[in-house]
Design a protein around this motif. Structure first.
Motif, PDB file in Angstrom:
ATOM      1  N   LEU A  12      32.648  70.940  35.896  1.00  0.00           N
ATOM      2  CA  LEU A  12      32.641  69.887  34.881  1.00  0.00           C
ATOM      3  C   LEU A  12      32.752  70.469  33.474  1.00  0.00           C
ATOM      4  O   LEU A  12      33.460  69.926  32.619  1.00  0.00           O
ATOM      5  CB  LEU A  12      31.375  69.048  34.993  1.00  0.00           C
ATOM      6  CG  LEU A  12      31.320  68.061  36.155  1.00  0.00           C
ATOM      7  CD1 LEU A  12      29.962  67.369  36.180  1.00  0.00           C
ATOM      8  CD2 LEU A  12      32.432  67.039  36.043  1.00  0.00           C
ATOM      9  N   ALA A  13      32.069  71.566  33.231  1.00  0.00           N
ATOM     10  CA  ALA A  13      32.142  72.203  31.920  1.00  0.00           C
ATOM     11  C   ALA A  13      33.552  72.721  31.647  1.00  0.00           C
ATOM     12  O   ALA A  13      34.069  72.579  30.532  1.00  0.00           O
ATOM     13  CB  ALA A  13      31.129  73.344  31.837  1.00  0.00           C
ATOM     14  N   LEU A  14      34.190  73.297  32.648  1.00  0.00           N
ATOM     15  CA  LEU A  14      35.548  73.809  32.483  1.00  0.00           C
ATOM     16  C   LEU A  14      36.529  72.676  32.220  1.00  0.00           C
ATOM     17  O   LEU A  14      37.365  72.773  31.319  1.00  0.00           O
ATOM     18  CB  LEU A  14      35.964  74.590  33.732  1.00  0.00           C
ATOM     19  CG  LEU A  14      37.341  75.242  33.689  1.00  0.00           C
ATOM     20  CD1 LEU A  14      37.396  76.287  32.582  1.00  0.00           C
ATOM     21  CD2 LEU A  14      37.670  75.862  35.031  1.00  0.00           C
ATOM     22  N   VAL A  15      36.421  71.598  32.961  1.00  0.00           N
ATOM     23  CA  VAL A  15      37.302  70.445  32.758  1.00  0.00           C
ATOM     24  C   VAL A  15      37.075  69.854  31.366  1.00  0.00           C
ATOM     25  O   VAL A  15      38.034  69.511  30.664  1.00  0.00           O
ATOM     26  CB  VAL A  15      37.089  69.392  33.864  1.00  0.00           C
ATOM     27  CG1 VAL A  15      37.760  68.084  33.515  1.00  0.00           C
ATOM     28  CG2 VAL A  15      37.599  69.915  35.193  1.00  0.00           C
ATOM     29  N   GLY A  16      35.842  69.743  30.950  1.00  0.00           N
ATOM     30  CA  GLY A  16      35.540  69.231  29.618  1.00  0.00           C
ATOM     31  C   GLY A  16      36.115  70.117  28.518  1.00  0.00           C
ATOM     32  O   GLY A  16      36.640  69.628  27.516  1.00  0.00           O
ATOM     33  N   HIS A  17      36.022  71.418  28.707  1.00  0.00           N
ATOM     34  CA  HIS A  17      36.573  72.355  27.734  1.00  0.00           C
ATOM     35  C   HIS A  17      38.090  72.221  27.652  1.00  0.00           C
ATOM     36  O   HIS A  17      38.659  72.201  26.549  1.00  0.00           O
ATOM     37  CB  HIS A  17      36.173  73.785  28.106  1.00  0.00           C
ATOM     38  CG  HIS A  17      36.766  74.814  27.204  1.00  0.00           C
ATOM     39  ND1 HIS A  17      36.346  74.993  25.910  1.00  0.00           N
ATOM     40  CD2 HIS A  17      37.762  75.715  27.414  1.00  0.00           C
ATOM     41  CE1 HIS A  17      37.055  75.954  25.361  1.00  0.00           C
ATOM     42  NE2 HIS A  17      37.922  76.408  26.250  1.00  0.00           N
ATOM     43  N   ILE A  18      38.755  72.114  28.784  1.00  0.00           N
ATOM     44  CA  ILE A  18      40.210  71.967  28.807  1.00  0.00           C
ATOM     45  C   ILE A  18      40.627  70.670  28.134  1.00  0.00           C
ATOM     46  O   ILE A  18      41.572  70.640  27.344  1.00  0.00           O
ATOM     47  CB  ILE A  18      40.740  72.049  30.254  1.00  0.00           C
ATOM     48  CG1 ILE A  18      40.574  73.468  30.782  1.00  0.00           C
ATOM     49  CG2 ILE A  18      42.197  71.617  30.332  1.00  0.00           C
ATOM     50  CD1 ILE A  18      40.845  73.606  32.268  1.00  0.00           C
ATOM     51  N   MET A  19      39.922  69.580  28.437  1.00  0.00           N
ATOM     52  CA  MET A  19      40.258  68.292  27.823  1.00  0.00           C
ATOM     53  C   MET A  19      40.050  68.330  26.310  1.00  0.00           C
ATOM     54  O   MET A  19      40.873  67.796  25.551  1.00  0.00           O
ATOM     55  CB  MET A  19      39.438  67.171  28.453  1.00  0.00           C
ATOM     56  CG  MET A  19      39.849  66.847  29.868  1.00  0.00           C
ATOM     57  SD  MET A  19      38.814  65.615  30.647  1.00  0.00           S
ATOM     58  CE  MET A  19      39.190  64.187  29.658  1.00  0.00           C
TER      59      MET A  19
END
Length: 50
Positions: free
Chosen positions: A29-36
């Protein structure tokens, strides 16, 4: 004395669940949030430049 063993088994299960399920899920979730957020920032900069 049995009660102590039951508690330790319970805590071992909780730690296994956190380590092998919740931690990778939170990292994903943290990685997806960072990418977004990165994509949104790039889009904003492109709009300002245009």
């Amino acid at each position: 004395m049995k009660r102590g063993k039951n508690t330790s088994v319970k805590w071992k299960m909780v730690s296994m669940i956190l380590l092998y399920w919740a931690l990778p899920f939170a990292l994903m979730l943290a990685l997806v949030g960072h990418i977004m957020a990165d994509r949104q920032e790039k889009t904003g900069l492109e709009r300002m430049a245009a």
